[in-house]
Design an enzyme around this catalytic site. Structure first.
Site, PDB file in Angstrom:
ATOM      1  N   ASP A  95      -1.078  17.707  19.964  1.00 33.92           N
ATOM      2  CA  ASP A  95      -0.653  18.856  20.769  1.00 33.92           C
ATOM      3  C   ASP A  95       0.090  19.932  19.988  1.00 33.92           C
ATOM      4  O   ASP A  95       0.838  20.722  20.565  1.00 33.92           O
ATOM      5  CB  ASP A  95       0.241  18.385  21.931  1.00 33.92           C
TER       6      ASP A  95
ATOM      7  N   HIS B 105      -9.395  11.197   1.915  1.00 33.02           N
ATOM      8  CA  HIS B 105      -8.483  10.045   1.848  1.00 33.02           C
ATOM      9  C   HIS B 105      -7.208  10.298   2.644  1.00 33.02           C
ATOM     10  O   HIS B 105      -6.297   9.474   2.649  1.00 33.02           O
ATOM     11  CB  HIS B 105      -8.149   9.765   0.375  1.00 33.02           C
TER      12      HIS B 105
ATOM     13  N   LYS C 241      -4.495  10.514   5.598  1.00 31.76           N
ATOM     14  CA  LYS C 241      -4.208   9.514   6.631  1.00 31.76           C
ATOM     15  C   LYS C 241      -3.195  10.101   7.598  1.00 31.76           C
ATOM     16  O   LYS C 241      -1.989  10.095   7.308  1.00 31.76           O
ATOM     17  CB  LYS C 241      -3.647   8.248   5.980  1.00 31.76           C
TER      18      LYS C 241
ATOM     19  N   ASP D 262      16.860  11.280  -7.443  1.00 31.25           N
ATOM     20  CA  ASP D 262      18.277  11.598  -7.252  1.00 31.25           C
ATOM     21  C   ASP D 262      18.743  11.446  -5.807  1.00 31.25           C
ATOM     22  O   ASP D 262      19.810  11.952  -5.435  1.00 31.25           O
ATOM     23  CB  ASP D 262      18.588  13.024  -7.733  1.00 31.25           C
TER      24      ASP D 262
ATOM     25  N   HIS E 290       0.814  -1.208   0.000  1.00 30.30           N
ATOM     26  CA  HIS E 290       0.000   0.000   0.000  1.00 30.30           C
ATOM     27  C   HIS E 290       0.856   1.270   0.000  1.00 30.30           C
ATOM     28  O   HIS E 290       0.335   2.379   0.121  1.00 30.30           O
ATOM     29  CB  HIS E 290      -0.910  -0.035   1.243  1.00 30.30           C
TER      30      HIS E 290
END
Length: 494
Positions: A419, A412, A414, A242, A235
Site C-alpha cells: 500500500d 535476487h 527479496k 562503528d 543466510h
C-alpha cells in the site's frame, strides 16, 4: 588368521558395517520413520515427503536424511547474556507505551501498524526506532562502492557477515581496504557460512588471521569437506561499522553480484544502508552469530553500542528468524503485512515456494480486489527450486495475481511492499527454506516515502519483465509440467 595391514583392517570393518546396514536396512528405515513421525515436530507435508524418500530410495534416502533432515527446532542456540537485561528494559518500555495508547508513529498514515510493531516487540524483542536514514541499492557495483567507502571511514570496528564469500576480484578488493584499516588500528571481523564460503580454503582464512583480520565460520564442514548440515545455513548478510552505519540485504560477495558472471549477466538485487538507532539491532544480531561461531563473548566488551541520534525519519524494526525457533517470525510478518493490504501488494523473490498460509493469504487478497503482483527470475540458479516456484505461480494466476519474470539478468531481490506504506526487505526469500530452515534477517520499514520509492523501483522493473498470463501458463510443454510436479513434490525439502 594372517597378519593384516592397517588399511586392510579398516576396510574389513567398513565391509562388516556396510553388510550389517544392508541386512538391517528395513529395520533402520522403520526406526527412522518412527522417529520422524512421533518424536519430531514437523509439518505434515515434510513428514510425508521424507517417508516417501525413505520408501523409494532406502539407502540414499537414509543418507539424505542424515545430511538434510536434522531437526534443530528444539535447540536454542543463541543467548542474549549480558545484553539481555538492558535490551528487555528497552523493549518493556516500548510495550508499556503502546499498551497505554501513548505510542504513535510520526507518519500518521501508518497508525494501523501499531499491532505489527507490538508483535515484533513481543515475539522478537525487536526495538522500534524512527530516526533512521535508509539508502536503497539495487546495483552491485553501487552497493559495494558504498560499502568500501564506509569501510574507509571506519574508526573503531568493522563487522562483516555474509552467507557467500568467494575469493575473487570483489573480495580481494574489499580485503585490500580492510587490511589498511587494520594497520590504522581498526578492529575487523569477518563471519561466513560454512557452506556459502566452501570455495575459500582454510589456509586463506588463516592468512587473514595472521594479517590481523579476525575470522569465523558458521557451521564449518567436518574434516574441511563434509557438511553435515546442508540445511540450516546462516543466510544473513550484515555489515556494521562503528555501530553507526549498517548494511543488510540480498547481495553476497562474489563477482556474479557485480555482473561479472556470464551465466547470470546483470544481477538485480536489493540492499539497504541504515544509519540510525536500528544499527544497534543489527549489531546485536551480528554479535550473537559471531559469539556462536567463534566461541567468543563480544557482549562482555565495551564500545560496540555507541549512543546514536539518527538524522532520518524512517521507522525500522530488525527481525530475524532461524531453525532454533519454534515459530517463523519473518513468515508471520509477511502474513501480517499481506493481511493489512487494502490497495496493493508487490513481491520480489528469486525463490517462491511458500507454505499454505502464505498462499492462502495471497489468494484471499487477490480475490478481495487487492492488486497483488509477484516478480521472479526468468532463469534458474537452482533448477528444482525454479520449477517448484513456477508450479506455485499457476495457482496464483487462478486467483487473479499478476506474475512476471524479470528478463534483464537475474533477479535476487527479496522484499514485500504494501500500500505504499510499509515494506520488508532483507535476506529472506518467500520460500519454506527461509521460513523454516535458514537463519535470516529482515528490516521492516515503516515509511510511506521509502515504501513508495521501493514500489517505484518495482514498477520500473516491470518494464524489463514479461507477464506470465494464464494463457501462456496453460501452453507450457508436457516436459515442463513434469519438472514442475516433481519439484513441487520435493518442495518441502527444497
Amino acid at each position: 588368521m594372517p597378519d593384516l595391514t592397517g588399511v586392510q583392517i579398516i576396510w574389513h570393518y567398513i565391509t562388516v558395517v556396510a553388510e550389517w546396514v544392508m541386512n538391517n536396512l528395513l529395520i533402520l528405515n522403520a526406526l527412522l520413520a518412527i522417529a520422524i513421525v512421533f518424536f519430531q515436530r514437523r509439518d505434515p507435508k515434510t513428514v510425508w515427503t521424507w517417508l516417501l524418500v525413505l520408501y523409494f530410495i532406502p539407502i540414499a534416502g537414509f543418507v539424505l536424511y542424515l545430511l538434510l533432515g536434522q531437526n534443530m527446532h528444539k535447540r536454542k542456540m543463541f543467548r542474549m547474556k549480558e545484553m539481555e537485561d538492558s535490551l528487555n528494559s528497552q523493549i518493556q518500555k516500548q510495550e508499556e507505551v503502546i499498551f497505554r495508547n501513548e505510542f504513535s508513529l510520526s507518519d500518521k498514515l501508518l497508525e494501523s501498524y501499531h499491532d505489527l510493531v507490538l508483535y515484533n516487540l513481543e515475539a522478537l524483542q525487536a526495538a522500534y526506532s524512527e530516526d533512521n536514514e535508509v539508502t536503497v541499492y539495487t546495483d552491485g557495483n553501487e552497493k559495494f562502492d558504498a560499502l568500501i567507502e564506509a569501510i574507509d571511514q571506519a574508526e573503531k570496528f568493522i563487522h562483516i557477515q555474509y552467507y557467500i564469500i568467494k575469493k575473487d576480484i570483489l573480495f580481494e578488493r574489499i580485503v585490500k581496504h580492510l587490511l589498511k584499516k587494520v594497520e590504522e588500528g581498526v578492529e575487523v571481523r569477518v563471519l561466513c557460512d560454512g557452506m556459502g564460503g566452501r570455495s575459500v580454503k582454510s589456509s586463506y582464512w588463516k592468512q587473514l588471521e595472521k594479517q590481523g583480520i579476525h575470522t569465523a565460520i558458521f557451521f564449518p564442514a567436518l574434516l574441511k569437506r563434509l557438511h553435515l548440515r546442508i540445511n540450516y545455513r546462516n543466510h544473513r548478510k550484515i555489515v556494521v561499522i562503528d555501530g553507526k552505519t549498517a548494511f543488510v540485504g540480498g547481495f553476497n560477495i562474489g563477482k556474479e553480484y557485480i555482473g561479472l558472471d556470464k551465466k547470470f549477466g546483470y544481477w538485480r538485487d536489493t540492499h539497504l544502508k541504515i544509519e540510525g538507532s536500528a544499527v544497534s539491532q543489527l549489531q546485536i544480531r551480528f554479535i550473537l552469530d559471531w559469539n556462536y561461531a567463534a566461541k567468543d563473548d563480544l557482549f562482555s566488551q565495551e564500545g560496540y553500542f555507541p549512543e546514536i541520534k539518527g538524522k532520518g525519519s524512517t521507522g525500522v524494526q530488525i527481525i530475524s528468524s532461524g531453525p532454533d525457533s519454534r515459530s517463523q517470525e519473518i513468515r508471520d510478518n509477511y502474513l501480517r503485512l499481506i493481511s493489512k493490504a487494502k490497495n496493493n501488494i508487490y513481491i520480489q523473490t528469486p525463490y517462491f515456494i511458500p507454505d499454505e498460509s502464505v498462499m492462502t493469504a495471497l489468494r484471499i487478497a487477490a480475490m478481495s480486489g487487492v492488486d497483488v503482483r509477484l516478480m521472479i527470475p526468468c532463469k534458474p540458479d537452482h533448477p528444482f527450486v525454479y520449477w517448484a516456484t513456477y508450479s506455485f505461480v499457476g495457482e496464483l494466476l487462478e486467483a487473479g495475481v499478476k506474475c512476471y519474470t524479470y528478463d534483464n539478468g537475474f533477479l535476487h531481490a527479496k522484499g514485500l511492499m504494501v500500500d505504499g506504506l510499509a515494506a520488508s526487505y532483507g535476506t529472506a526469500n518467500m520460500d519454506m527454506r527461509s521460513f523454516y530452515l535458514n537463519f535470516e534477517v529482515n528490516a521492516v520499514l515503516y515509511s510511506s516515502g521509502l515504501t513508495r520509492q521501493l514500489e517505484d523501483i518495482f514498477l520500473k522493473d516491470l518494464g524489463k519483465s514479461t507477464e506470465i498470463t494464464p494463457y501462456d501458463y496453460s501452453q507450457r510443454s508436457l516436459y515442463i509440467r513434469l519438472k514442475e510436479q516433481v519439484s513441487r513434490l520435493l518442495s518441502p525439502l527444497l
